[in-house]
Design an enzyme around this catalytic site. Structure first.
Site, PDB file in Angstrom:
ATOM      1  N   CYS A  63      -7.047  -0.264   4.617  1.00 22.38           N
ATOM      2  CA  CYS A  63      -6.783   1.132   4.261  1.00 22.38           C
ATOM      3  C   CYS A  63      -7.057   1.412   2.779  1.00 22.38           C
ATOM      4  CB  CYS A  63      -5.323   1.445   4.595  1.00 22.38           C
ATOM      5  SG  CYS A  63      -4.775   3.049   4.004  1.00 22.38           S
ATOM      6  N   VAL A 129       3.090   6.972  11.450  1.00 21.39           N
ATOM      7  CA  VAL A 129       3.515   5.827  10.644  1.00 21.39           C
ATOM      8  C   VAL A 129       2.312   5.411   9.815  1.00 21.39           C
ATOM      9  CG1 VAL A 129       4.197   3.409  10.797  1.00 21.39           C
ATOM     10  CG2 VAL A 129       5.176   5.102  12.360  1.00 21.39           C
ATOM     11  N   VAL A 131       0.476   3.481   6.178  1.00 24.85           N
ATOM     12  CA  VAL A 131       0.497   2.617   5.004  1.00 24.85           C
ATOM     13  C   VAL A 131      -0.260   3.325   3.895  1.00 24.85           C
ATOM     14  CG1 VAL A 131       0.706   0.411   6.202  1.00 24.85           C
ATOM     15  CG2 VAL A 131      -1.567   1.407   5.880  1.00 24.85           C
ATOM     16  N   TYR A 194     -13.377  11.102   5.118  1.00 27.26           N
ATOM     17  CA  TYR A 194     -12.601  11.269   6.356  1.00 27.26           C
ATOM     18  C   TYR A 194     -12.906  12.611   7.012  1.00 27.26           C
ATOM     19  CZ  TYR A 194      -9.840   7.051   5.830  1.00 27.26           C
ATOM     20  OH  TYR A 194      -9.446   5.742   5.759  1.00 27.26           O
TER      21      TYR A 194
END
Ligand SMILES: N[C@@H](CCC(=O)N[C@@H](CS)C(=O)NCC(=O)O)C(=O)O
Length: 352
Positions: A63, A129, A131, A194
């Site tokens: 990530c 959820v 990171v 993205y």
């Protein structure tokens, strides 16, 4: 509702693309704002004081947002004070999991899924959820998943725990300029790739693609005559640009269709990112195997076969870049970080 970074509040948005374009309807991709924005500070004003050994940083090496925290933690020498959990690059339906660890469990937090720390913080939290996440070890509760803030706080609030010789990654006199540069790079590059990759409409994709390359051209011009983005030392702005550029040819060029050119075809950006890659604290956090497997196997809406490409050839990452000829003082009055802790070394499969 839009915040200063251009992110949009959209609780529950899945940023993985796992479910394909149908998950987004025909709306442009919107990045959800980090929901847990408590800060860990020197004075502990949010209830979370900076304290050695108290918190655990949870990342995926795949990530780019989490990798900012990985690089910053290394440059500042926070490894001993803030321990590290590395999630499997492949999420399942319960999101990030600790299947790289013995018994599929994080050895410090004792949990199998990062969602357990989110649940400990807020029952029935409806959002995704994500990171990076910082978890309070004694209570097992998530403290923050605010990726924009985490590295700034490492630089300015965790100073008592920095190593001797740690660089100043957010120097006070340059903050306005750093913020401005980071904002443009965030909108058009960090998040632009993205927007291109997860676009569900041709026009959204084309807008994002143009934003990515317009900004990269500007950045390339800026970096032609100076070694780093702002001032003559490494700052948080370089960390944020690095984590996107290091992924560019491996995943954004093909998988996210940002394919006007590869980074290797831009001599300035190629040399800039190689320079950083070869600087201790940057390249030693990068795992190309995790990066490729995550993007190509998790975003099945974009890549339904889940086939992971063999390329690109990584050997160029280690060849000379000549950026030192531009001058610059990578660590300012400080020094480079020491070696990577033995238990945090990137496995051979992820290195050039
Ligand atoms: N916290 C932010 C940014 C961090 C982020 O997008 N991390 C990605 C990995 S690169 C993630 O954990 N996505 C999991 C998901 O959305 O299910 C968000 O929620 O959008």
């Amino acid at each position: 509702m839009s915040d200063a970074t251009g992110a949009t509040e959209a609780k529950g948005t899945d940023t993985t693309g796992r479910e394909g374009n149908a998950a987004y309807g025909k709306k442009p991709f919107k990045r959800s704002r980090s929901h847990f924005a408590d800060r860990i500070t020197a004075d502990g004003r949010d209830g979370w004081p900076v304290e050695a050994g108290r918190y655990r940083l949870v990342v995926s090496r795949a990530c780019p947002w989490a990798s900012r925290a990985l690089v910053s933690r290394r440059l500042l020498g926070l490894e001993g004070a803030l321990s590290l959990a590395i999630a499997d690059p492949i999420q399942d339906e319960r999101s990030w999991r600790f299947t790289l660890d013995p018994d599929d469990r994080d050895p410090v937090l004792g949990i199998r899924f990062l969602s357990e720390a989110y649940d400990a913080r807020e029952t029935e939290y409806p959002g995704g959820v994500s990171v990076p996440a910082i978890v309070d070890v004694p209570s097992g509760k998530l403290v923050t998943n605010d990726y924009q803030r985490i590295t700034l706080d490492f630089a300015t609030e965790w100073t008592a725990l920095h190593r001797p010789g740690a660089p100043d990654l957010y120097p006070e006199p340059l903050r306005d300029e750093i913020d401005e540069v980071m904002e443009g790079i965030y909108l058009d590059v960090n998040n632009g790739v993205y927007r291109a990759g997860f676009a569900a409409k041709q026009s959204d994709y084309e807008r994002a693609y143009r934003d990515v390359f317009r900004r990269l051209d500007l950045v390339s011009e800026r970096l032609a005559g100076q070694r780093y983005l702002v001032g003559d030392t490494i700052t948080d702005a370089d960390i944020r640009l690095f984590t996107t550029l290091v992924r560019f040819d491996a995943v954004y060029h093909g998988h996210f269709k940002c394919n006007r050119n590869k980074l290797t075809e831009d001599p300035v950006l190629q040399a800039y990112v190689k320079d950083l890659y070869q600087t201790p604290g940057f390249g030693d956090t990068v795992d190309f195997d995790h990066i490729k497997r995550h993007y190509y196997k998790v975003h099945l809406g974009v890549n339904p076969t889940g086939i992971v490409p063999l390329g690109p050839d990584l050997s160029g990452w280690l060849t000379p870049h000549h950026r030192e000829e531009l001058g610059g003082r990578p660590f300012g009055d400080g020094t480079p970080p020491g070696p990577v802790p033995a238990d945090e070394e990137v496995p051979e499969a992820g290195r050039p």
